[in-house]
Scaffold this motif. Sequence first.
Motif, PDB file in Angstrom:
ATOM      1  N   ALA A 217       0.829  -1.198   0.000  1.00 47.57           N
ATOM      2  CA  ALA A 217       0.000   0.000   0.000  1.00 47.57           C
ATOM      3  C   ALA A 217       0.862   1.246   0.000  1.00 47.57           C
ATOM      4  N   GLY A 218       2.029   1.144   0.634  1.00 47.46           N
ATOM      5  CA  GLY A 218       2.965   2.258   0.657  1.00 47.46           C
ATOM      6  C   GLY A 218       4.263   1.870  -0.016  1.00 47.46           C
ATOM      7  N   THR A 219       5.380   2.310   0.545  1.00 50.24           N
ATOM      8  CA  THR A 219       6.662   1.958  -0.043  1.00 50.24           C
ATOM      9  C   THR A 219       6.948   0.468   0.127  1.00 50.24           C
ATOM     10  N   ALA A 220       7.758  -0.067  -0.756  1.00 49.82           N
ATOM     11  CA  ALA A 220       8.224  -1.448  -0.661  1.00 49.82           C
ATOM     12  C   ALA A 220       9.710  -1.445  -0.342  1.00 49.82           C
ATOM     13  N   PRO A 221      10.205  -2.463   0.351  1.00 45.99           N
ATOM     14  CA  PRO A 221      11.653  -2.562   0.525  1.00 45.99           C
ATOM     15  C   PRO A 221      12.333  -2.607  -0.840  1.00 45.99           C
ATOM     16  N   VAL A 222      13.523  -2.060  -0.939  1.00 47.22           N
ATOM     17  CA  VAL A 222      14.220  -2.061  -2.220  1.00 47.22           C
ATOM     18  C   VAL A 222      14.533  -3.493  -2.636  1.00 47.22           C
ATOM     19  N   GLY A 223      14.357  -3.759  -3.925  1.00 50.63           N
ATOM     20  CA  GLY A 223      14.680  -5.077  -4.447  1.00 50.63           C
ATOM     21  C   GLY A 223      13.567  -6.089  -4.393  1.00 50.63           C
ATOM     22  N   CYS A 224      12.349  -5.677  -4.074  1.00 44.98           N
ATOM     23  CA  CYS A 224      11.234  -6.623  -4.020  1.00 44.98           C
ATOM     24  C   CYS A 224      10.706  -6.991  -5.414  1.00 44.98           C
ATOM     25  N   PHE A 225      11.039  -6.196  -6.399  1.00 45.16           N
ATOM     26  CA  PHE A 225      10.620  -6.478  -7.767  1.00 45.16           C
ATOM     27  C   PHE A 225      11.858  -6.760  -8.611  1.00 45.16           C
ATOM     28  N   GLU A 226      11.690  -7.525  -9.675  1.00 46.57           N
ATOM     29  CA  GLU A 226      12.841  -7.918 -10.482  1.00 46.57           C
ATOM     30  C   GLU A 226      13.559  -6.695 -11.049  1.00 46.57           C
ATOM     31  N   PRO A 227      14.876  -6.753 -11.135  1.00 45.73           N
ATOM     32  CA  PRO A 227      15.617  -5.613 -11.675  1.00 45.73           C
ATOM     33  C   PRO A 227      15.399  -5.494 -13.177  1.00 45.73           C
ATOM     34  N   GLY A 228      15.620  -4.286 -13.688  1.00 47.46           N
ATOM     35  CA  GLY A 228      15.549  -4.085 -15.125  1.00 47.46           C
ATOM     36  C   GLY A 228      16.766  -4.671 -15.813  1.00 47.46           C
ATOM     37  N   ARG A 229      16.875  -4.449 -17.115  1.00 46.79           N
ATOM     38  CA  ARG A 229      17.954  -5.065 -17.889  1.00 46.79           C
ATOM     39  C   ARG A 229      19.335  -4.537 -17.516  1.00 46.79           C
ATOM     40  N   THR A 230      19.404  -3.392 -16.843  1.00 46.00           N
ATOM     41  CA  THR A 230      20.694  -2.870 -16.380  1.00 46.00           C
ATOM     42  C   THR A 230      21.123  -3.476 -15.055  1.00 46.00           C
ATOM     43  N   GLY A 231      20.194  -4.146 -14.376  1.00 44.40           N
ATOM     44  CA  GLY A 231      20.462  -4.654 -13.041  1.00 44.40           C
ATOM     45  C   GLY A 231      20.004  -3.715 -11.940  1.00 44.40           C
ATOM     46  N   ALA A 232      19.415  -2.575 -12.307  1.00 45.71           N
ATOM     47  CA  ALA A 232      18.919  -1.611 -11.316  1.00 45.71           C
ATOM     48  C   ALA A 232      17.478  -1.940 -10.932  1.00 45.71           C
TER      49      ALA A 232
END
Length: 303
Positions: A217-232
């Motif tokens: 509902a609010g912020t998510a911990p960093v890295g909870c979704f797959e990274p983009g093609r750059t790895g970010a």
Amino acid sequence: MKYGASAAVAAAVLMTALVVTPKDAAPSAAQSACALDAASLGGFVDIPGGGFVMGVDPVFPEEGPPRKVLVSPFRLQAHEVTNSQFAAFVAETGYVTEAERTGGSAQFSESETPEVFLSWWSLNAEATWRSPDGEGSDLSGRDLHPVVHVTLNDARAYAAWAGARMPTEIEWEYAASLGLFDPMDPESGIRAPDGSLRANIWTGLFPVLNSRRDGFAGTAPVGCFEPGRTGAYDMIGNVWEWTDSPFAPGVPRATIKGGSYLCSEDYCQRYRTAARESLERDFSTAHVGFRVVQSIGNSDELR
């Protein structure tokens, strides 16, 4: 923040009093577990130099016109700066954020008149990076969430301490564009071909119902979704990110990029790489954070 109006949303707002806000959902153990591990925290990805078309497929007037841009290589922090990282900076330097010094920060909250844009936001004197939901809140369970309620000036101070700097808008958009799963689909950053979500955005009817289909509902911990093609991670959604670029000539605001957990498919649509917004450099909110970069070369726009 300014958002495009939607007649469907306005009609729905008048028909319901249900508003689900980020404040309703404290971070759970399951949510925290999806974050990056300690070994990955603070890592950078290398962004190669190259060219791209900035402002491609503009939806709002301030996004265009498309123009060719040449970008020198640089290093990008792979995730948004977290509360734990910012806490280390404060512990070492004694830094006090502008929200703490000047009387709070902007908070998104439940409204009895959600059809009125200004009623969604209020200045909360107790909202700071240490207490993201205002009085009585703290960072328990949120060490790996992106730091919020920080101004551009605060972000610059952190970047200098960390041996880095703030990205320009050109660098940010270039890196986000390279990270798209499908370069031909500007919305591939939020949605996979099977419909599953790749970013933390508002799911449901904004601003009256957040279905939390993405798990937050609010912020998510960093890295909870797959990274983009750059790895970010989280270049799209989660929190808006400060850049060091002015929004427009003569406008005393800086550009923010990437959209946030408050961007929805039926309303804001600013989770695209070309999307941009502005904010006063000394102002902070509950849905704006930042990441830092390290220089290798310089970036220039082709004219």
